[in-house]
Design a protein around this motif. Structure first.
Motif, PDB file in Angstrom:
ATOM      1  N   PRO A 126      -9.407 -17.255 -49.309  1.00  0.00           N
ATOM      2  CA  PRO A 126      -8.986 -16.552 -48.087  1.00  0.00           C
ATOM      3  C   PRO A 126      -9.845 -15.330 -47.759  1.00  0.00           C
ATOM      4  CG  PRO A 126      -7.085 -16.988 -49.508  1.00  0.00           C
ATOM      5  CD  PRO A 126      -8.318 -17.351 -50.285  1.00  0.00           C
ATOM      6  N   LEU A 127     -10.347 -14.639 -48.785  1.00  0.00           N
ATOM      7  CA  LEU A 127     -11.213 -13.481 -48.524  1.00  0.00           C
ATOM      8  C   LEU A 127     -12.521 -13.904 -47.868  1.00  0.00           C
ATOM      9  CD1 LEU A 127     -10.913 -11.278 -51.738  1.00  0.00           C
ATOM     10  CD2 LEU A 127     -10.130 -10.724 -49.438  1.00  0.00           C
ATOM     11  N   PHE A 128     -13.188 -14.882 -48.475  1.00  0.00           N
ATOM     12  CA  PHE A 128     -14.444 -15.354 -47.897  1.00  0.00           C
ATOM     13  C   PHE A 128     -14.213 -15.951 -46.514  1.00  0.00           C
ATOM     14  CE2 PHE A 128     -16.229 -15.813 -52.392  1.00  0.00           C
ATOM     15  CZ  PHE A 128     -17.138 -14.777 -52.246  1.00  0.00           C
ATOM     16  N   TRP A 129     -13.113 -16.653 -46.329  1.00  0.00           N
ATOM     17  CA  TRP A 129     -12.795 -17.274 -45.049  1.00  0.00           C
ATOM     18  C   TRP A 129     -12.611 -16.197 -43.985  1.00  0.00           C
ATOM     19  CZ3 TRP A 129      -8.734 -21.767 -44.889  1.00  0.00           C
ATOM     20  CH2 TRP A 129      -8.656 -22.308 -43.604  1.00  0.00           C
ATOM     21  N   LYS A 130     -11.876 -15.162 -44.328  1.00  0.00           N
ATOM     22  CA  LYS A 130     -11.564 -14.117 -43.347  1.00  0.00           C
ATOM     23  C   LYS A 130     -12.748 -13.187 -43.075  1.00  0.00           C
ATOM     24  CE  LYS A 130      -8.079 -10.664 -42.251  1.00  0.00           C
ATOM     25  NZ  LYS A 130      -6.829 -10.038 -42.641  1.00  0.00           N
ATOM     26  N   TYR A 131     -13.454 -12.786 -44.144  1.00  0.00           N
ATOM     27  CA  TYR A 131     -14.498 -11.763 -43.994  1.00  0.00           C
ATOM     28  C   TYR A 131     -15.918 -12.312 -44.085  1.00  0.00           C
ATOM     29  CZ  TYR A 131     -10.494  -8.748 -44.765  1.00  0.00           C
ATOM     30  OH  TYR A 131      -9.266  -8.147 -44.679  1.00  0.00           O
ATOM     31  N   GLY A 132     -16.077 -13.566 -44.484  1.00  0.00           N
ATOM     32  CA  GLY A 132     -17.401 -14.143 -44.645  1.00  0.00           C
ATOM     33  C   GLY A 132     -18.043 -13.717 -45.951  1.00  0.00           C
ATOM     34  N   PHE A 133     -19.200 -14.278 -46.218  1.00  0.00           N
ATOM     35  CA  PHE A 133     -19.926 -13.945 -47.439  1.00  0.00           C
ATOM     36  C   PHE A 133     -20.360 -12.489 -47.422  1.00  0.00           C
ATOM     37  CE2 PHE A 133     -24.068 -13.508 -49.572  1.00  0.00           C
ATOM     38  CZ  PHE A 133     -23.666 -13.754 -50.866  1.00  0.00           C
ATOM     39  N   ALA A 134     -21.039 -12.084 -46.354  1.00  0.00           N
ATOM     40  CA  ALA A 134     -21.576 -10.730 -46.271  1.00  0.00           C
ATOM     41  C   ALA A 134     -20.474  -9.683 -46.185  1.00  0.00           C
ATOM     42  CB  ALA A 134     -22.514 -10.611 -45.071  1.00  0.00           C
ATOM     43  N   GLY A 135     -19.367 -10.017 -45.545  1.00  0.00           N
ATOM     44  CA  GLY A 135     -18.300  -9.043 -45.338  1.00  0.00           C
ATOM     45  C   GLY A 135     -17.310  -8.907 -46.474  1.00  0.00           C
ATOM     46  N   THR A 136     -17.458  -9.724 -47.511  1.00  0.00           N
ATOM     47  CA  THR A 136     -16.565  -9.660 -48.664  1.00  0.00           C
ATOM     48  C   THR A 136     -17.268  -8.909 -49.785  1.00  0.00           C
ATOM     49  OG1 THR A 136     -15.562 -11.776 -48.063  1.00  0.00           O
ATOM     50  CG2 THR A 136     -15.211 -11.010 -50.317  1.00  0.00           C
ATOM     51  N   SER A 137     -16.650  -7.836 -50.247  1.00  0.00           N
ATOM     52  CA  SER A 137     -17.264  -7.036 -51.303  1.00  0.00           C
ATOM     53  C   SER A 137     -16.813  -7.521 -52.676  1.00  0.00           C
ATOM     54  CB  SER A 137     -16.886  -5.565 -51.138  1.00  0.00           C
ATOM     55  OG  SER A 137     -15.504  -5.376 -51.433  1.00  0.00           O
ATOM     56  N   LEU A 138     -17.591  -7.180 -53.667  1.00  0.00           N
ATOM     57  CA  LEU A 138     -17.234  -7.493 -55.043  1.00  0.00           C
ATOM     58  C   LEU A 138     -15.922  -6.801 -55.405  1.00  0.00           C
ATOM     59  CD1 LEU A 138     -17.937  -8.961 -57.619  1.00  0.00           C
ATOM     60  CD2 LEU A 138     -19.339  -7.015 -58.279  1.00  0.00           C
ATOM     61  N   GLN A 139     -15.738  -5.592 -54.896  1.00  0.00           N
ATOM     62  CA  GLN A 139     -14.492  -4.867 -55.163  1.00  0.00           C
ATOM     63  C   GLN A 139     -13.285  -5.631 -54.602  1.00  0.00           C
ATOM     64  OE1 GLN A 139     -14.304  -0.964 -53.432  1.00  0.00           O
ATOM     65  NE2 GLN A 139     -12.525  -0.370 -54.651  1.00  0.00           N
ATOM     66  N   GLN A 140     -13.419  -6.194 -53.407  1.00  0.00           N
ATOM     67  CA  GLN A 140     -12.330  -6.999 -52.839  1.00  0.00           C
ATOM     68  C   GLN A 140     -12.049  -8.224 -53.703  1.00  0.00           C
ATOM     69  OE1 GLN A 140     -14.307  -7.378 -48.959  1.00  0.00           O
ATOM     70  NE2 GLN A 140     -12.345  -6.807 -48.019  1.00  0.00           N
ATOM     71  N   LEU A 141     -13.118  -8.861 -54.189  1.00  0.00           N
ATOM     72  CA  LEU A 141     -12.966 -10.047 -55.027  1.00  0.00           C
ATOM     73  C   LEU A 141     -12.269  -9.700 -56.341  1.00  0.00           C
ATOM     74  CD1 LEU A 141     -16.475 -11.606 -54.355  1.00  0.00           C
ATOM     75  CD2 LEU A 141     -14.278 -12.491 -53.549  1.00  0.00           C
ATOM     76  N   GLU A 142     -12.671  -8.580 -56.946  1.00  0.00           N
ATOM     77  CA  GLU A 142     -12.025  -8.134 -58.182  1.00  0.00           C
ATOM     78  C   GLU A 142     -10.541  -7.833 -57.940  1.00  0.00           C
ATOM     79  OE1 GLU A 142     -15.265  -5.830 -60.899  1.00  0.00           O
ATOM     80  OE2 GLU A 142     -14.783  -4.872 -58.967  1.00  0.00           O
ATOM     81  N   GLN A 143     -10.265  -7.135 -56.847  1.00  0.00           N
ATOM     82  CA  GLN A 143      -8.888  -6.756 -56.545  1.00  0.00           C
ATOM     83  C   GLN A 143      -8.020  -7.992 -56.272  1.00  0.00           C
ATOM     84  OE1 GLN A 143      -8.500  -4.158 -53.155  1.00  0.00           O
ATOM     85  NE2 GLN A 143      -6.571  -3.332 -53.920  1.00  0.00           N
ATOM     86  N   ALA A 144      -8.533  -8.939 -55.503  1.00  0.00           N
ATOM     87  CA  ALA A 144      -7.763 -10.130 -55.144  1.00  0.00           C
ATOM     88  C   ALA A 144      -7.492 -11.026 -56.352  1.00  0.00           C
ATOM     89  CB  ALA A 144      -8.493 -10.930 -54.063  1.00  0.00           C
ATOM     90  N   THR A 145      -8.474 -11.124 -57.238  1.00  0.00           N
ATOM     91  CA  THR A 145      -8.345 -12.045 -58.371  1.00  0.00           C
ATOM     92  C   THR A 145      -7.744 -11.396 -59.611  1.00  0.00           C
ATOM     93  OG1 THR A 145     -10.580 -11.547 -59.167  1.00  0.00           O
ATOM     94  CG2 THR A 145     -10.338 -13.401 -57.617  1.00  0.00           C
ATOM     95  N   GLY A 146      -7.853 -10.075 -59.701  1.00  0.00           N
ATOM     96  CA  GLY A 146      -7.430  -9.398 -60.922  1.00  0.00           C
ATOM     97  C   GLY A 146      -8.425  -9.591 -62.047  1.00  0.00           C
ATOM     98  N   VAL A 147      -9.626 -10.050 -61.704  1.00  0.00           N
ATOM     99  CA  VAL A 147     -10.681 -10.299 -62.705  1.00  0.00           C
ATOM    100  C   VAL A 147     -11.826  -9.340 -62.409  1.00  0.00           C
ATOM    101  CG1 VAL A 147     -12.277 -12.019 -63.650  1.00  0.00           C
ATOM    102  CG2 VAL A 147     -10.014 -12.733 -62.821  1.00  0.00           C
ATOM    103  N   ASN A 148     -12.317  -8.654 -63.440  1.00  0.00           N
ATOM    104  CA  ASN A 148     -13.409  -7.711 -63.210  1.00  0.00           C
ATOM    105  C   ASN A 148     -14.743  -8.447 -63.034  1.00  0.00           C
ATOM    106  OD1 ASN A 148     -14.410  -8.329 -65.787  1.00  0.00           O
ATOM    107  ND2 ASN A 148     -13.472  -6.536 -66.726  1.00  0.00           N
ATOM    108  N   LYS A 149     -15.753  -7.672 -62.662  1.00  0.00           N
ATOM    109  CA  LYS A 149     -17.074  -8.229 -62.365  1.00  0.00           C
ATOM    110  C   LYS A 149     -17.620  -9.060 -63.523  1.00  0.00           C
ATOM    111  CE  LYS A 149     -21.778  -6.683 -61.311  1.00  0.00           C
ATOM    112  NZ  LYS A 149     -22.629  -5.527 -61.012  1.00  0.00           N
ATOM    113  N   SER A 150     -17.518  -8.538 -64.740  1.00  0.00           N
ATOM    114  CA  SER A 150     -18.085  -9.287 -65.873  1.00  0.00           C
ATOM    115  C   SER A 150     -17.326 -10.593 -66.088  1.00  0.00           C
ATOM    116  CB  SER A 150     -18.096  -8.431 -67.140  1.00  0.00           C
ATOM    117  OG  SER A 150     -16.784  -8.105 -67.536  1.00  0.00           O
ATOM    118  N   GLY A 151     -16.021 -10.594 -65.841  1.00  0.00           N
ATOM    119  CA  GLY A 151     -15.249 -11.829 -65.962  1.00  0.00           C
ATOM    120  C   GLY A 151     -15.642 -12.839 -64.897  1.00  0.00           C
ATOM    121  N   LEU A 152     -15.807 -12.356 -63.669  1.00  0.00           N
ATOM    122  CA  LEU A 152     -16.220 -13.253 -62.581  1.00  0.00           C
ATOM    123  C   LEU A 152     -17.601 -13.831 -62.868  1.00  0.00           C
ATOM    124  CD1 LEU A 152     -15.018 -11.268 -59.428  1.00  0.00           C
ATOM    125  CD2 LEU A 152     -14.055 -13.396 -60.338  1.00  0.00           C
ATOM    126  N   TYR A 153     -18.511 -12.974 -63.337  1.00  0.00           N
ATOM    127  CA  TYR A 153     -19.872 -13.431 -63.572  1.00  0.00           C
ATOM    128  C   TYR A 153     -20.015 -14.221 -64.871  1.00  0.00           C
ATOM    129  CZ  TYR A 153     -21.426 -10.837 -59.466  1.00  0.00           C
ATOM    130  OH  TYR A 153     -21.608 -10.391 -58.187  1.00  0.00           O
TER     131      TYR A 153
END
Length: 182
Positions: free
Chosen positions: A18-45
């Motif tokens: 839903p984040l990528f759908w709503k804000y697009g690739f460029a408009g979605t920040s890593l911080q938004q992704l971390e917040q939405a998933t509850g997974v930090n950057k190192s976990g996502l990567y």
């Protein structure tokens, strides 16, 4: 031995979609992704190569779960399937509007060839299914021409759904009436 991960890949994709759908690739920040998933950057990567890979995998997840191919391959073939497909552009329960794939096309210049190839391949898979449904109905124009008209309408409809809606309007219904005359 590393710590066991406390998230599922599918769970992450359900939350990033839903984040990528709503804000697009460029408009979605890593911080938004971390917040939405509850997974930090190192976990996502640890699960995805980078943000673009997460975007790509979100698209693939969308294609696998959205149901467009299932709708278009349902029996009996015909305009009913096409209308159900077009209505996938209607607002979703999660607030997403239009089509994630169509939204991704708007960002093609900033996306890798890998993402563009996946989106293009998926769209090309839909055309034969549209043609089969059109061929099951009376039509005057060649079925592939009508299929192209349907895809162009769908893309425009999905983009337009992001505008304030007219409550008494049914563009899909009106379009389907016109298609039946082709």
């Amino acid at each position: 031995m590393g710590r066991p991960k406390k998230f599922s890949r599918e769970g992450v994709l359900q939350k990033t979609l839903p984040l990528f759908w709503k804000y697009g690739f460029a408009g979605t920040s890593l911080q938004q992704l971390e917040q939405a998933t509850g997974v930090n950057k190192s976990g996502l990567y640890s699960e995805f190569e980078d943000k673009e890979d997460l975007f790509l995998q979100s698209l693939v997840y969308y294609y696998e779960h959205r149901g467009a191919l299932q709708i278009l391959t349902a029996e009996p073939k015909g305009y009913g399937n096409i209308e159900r497909f077009l209505r996938l552009g209607d607002p979703q329960d999660d607030g997403c509007v239009g089509c994630f794939s169509v939204s991704a096309i708007r960002e093609f210049p900033s996306l890798s060839a890998r993402v563009r190839d996946v989106v293009g391949a998926y769209h090309h898979r839909l055309i034969p299914q549209l043609v089969e449904n059109i061929e099951a109905e009376p039509h005057r124009l060649p079925a592939d021409t009508i299929a192209t008209i349907v895809t162009v309408f769908f893309s425009g409809y999905c983009i337009e759904r992001n505008l304030p809606a007219l409550a008494d309007s049914d563009p899909v219904g009106a379009f389907m009436q016109a298609v039946r005359l082709l």
